[in-house]
Design a protein around this motif. Sequence first.
Motif, PDB file in Angstrom:
ATOM      1  N   ARG A  48       0.820  -1.216   0.000  1.00 13.93           N
ATOM      2  CA  ARG A  48       0.000   0.000   0.000  1.00 13.93           C
ATOM      3  C   ARG A  48       0.852   1.265   0.000  1.00 13.93           C
ATOM      4  O   ARG A  48       0.343   2.365  -0.063  1.00 13.93           O
ATOM      5  CB  ARG A  48      -0.935   0.001   1.217  1.00 13.93           C
ATOM      6  N   ILE A  50       2.829   2.325   2.412  1.00 14.08           N
ATOM      7  CA  ILE A  50       2.884   2.952   3.734  1.00 14.08           C
ATOM      8  C   ILE A  50       4.249   2.674   4.350  1.00 14.08           C
ATOM      9  O   ILE A  50       4.685   1.524   4.430  1.00 14.08           O
ATOM     10  CB  ILE A  50       1.750   2.422   4.639  1.00 14.08           C
ATOM     11  N   VAL A  79      -5.370   1.464   7.305  1.00 12.08           N
ATOM     12  CA  VAL A  79      -4.692   2.577   7.990  1.00 12.08           C
ATOM     13  C   VAL A  79      -3.942   3.466   7.001  1.00 12.08           C
ATOM     14  O   VAL A  79      -3.705   3.077   5.854  1.00 12.08           O
ATOM     15  CB  VAL A  79      -3.718   2.055   9.069  1.00 12.08           C
ATOM     16  N   THR A  80      -3.561   4.646   7.456  1.00 18.70           N
ATOM     17  CA  THR A  80      -2.777   5.550   6.610  1.00 18.70           C
ATOM     18  C   THR A  80      -1.328   5.676   7.083  1.00 18.70           C
ATOM     19  O   THR A  80      -0.485   6.158   6.341  1.00 18.70           O
ATOM     20  CB  THR A  80      -3.419   6.953   6.560  1.00 18.70           C
ATOM     21  N   THR A  81      -1.041   5.242   8.318  1.00 13.87           N
ATOM     22  CA  THR A  81       0.335   5.169   8.817  1.00 13.87           C
ATOM     23  C   THR A  81       0.518   3.809   9.483  1.00 13.87           C
ATOM     24  O   THR A  81      -0.445   3.227  10.003  1.00 13.87           O
ATOM     25  CB  THR A  81       0.657   6.275   9.843  1.00 13.87           C
ATOM     26  N   SER A  82       1.746   3.318   9.475  1.00 18.26           N
ATOM     27  CA  SER A  82       1.985   1.981  10.025  1.00 18.26           C
ATOM     28  C   SER A  82       1.673   1.885  11.512  1.00 18.26           C
ATOM     29  O   SER A  82       1.203   0.850  11.986  1.00 18.26           O
ATOM     30  CB  SER A  82       3.417   1.528   9.751  1.00 18.26           C
ATOM     31  N   GLN A  84      -0.710   3.154  13.068  1.00 17.78           N
ATOM     32  CA  GLN A  84      -2.155   3.071  13.319  1.00 17.78           C
ATOM     33  C   GLN A  84      -2.660   1.628  13.417  1.00 17.78           C
ATOM     34  O   GLN A  84      -3.749   1.412  13.929  1.00 17.78           O
ATOM     35  CB  GLN A  84      -2.929   3.792  12.219  1.00 17.78           C
ATOM     36  N   ARG A  94     -12.692   5.219   4.681  1.00 19.14           N
ATOM     37  CA  ARG A  94     -12.139   5.069   3.329  1.00 19.14           C
ATOM     38  C   ARG A  94     -13.217   4.760   2.350  1.00 19.14           C
ATOM     39  O   ARG A  94     -14.141   4.129   2.508  1.00 19.14           O
ATOM     40  CB  ARG A  94     -11.097   3.974   3.295  1.00 19.14           C
TER      41      ARG A  94
END
Length: 94
Positions: A48, A50, A79-82, A84, A94
């Motif tokens: 993804r 990330i 998630v958008t950051t690891s 999270q 999303r």
Amino acid sequence: MAVDLSFYTSPLSEEIRDEGRAEGRVEGRVEGRVESHAEGVLLILNVRGIEITDTTRDRVTTCDDLELLRRWLAHAAVVTTSDQIFDDVAPTDR
């Protein structure tokens, strides 16, 4: 003086060894599933795009709780950051 080794060839001894082998196979399967889930978490994050922090990588690769890894695997998909993935609730916007 001769040592009596008959126990090691007895049915009881065979049963004990069989139980040990069975337990070892179960433990091996669980360890394999844990490793697979940890690899999956990192793979999904990587695919993804990330960034995976060292802290996240260490926490994922040292975890031996299969249920927790399953939760992190599901979180990795959204998630958008690891970091999270460790949150109790993954983002669902999303």
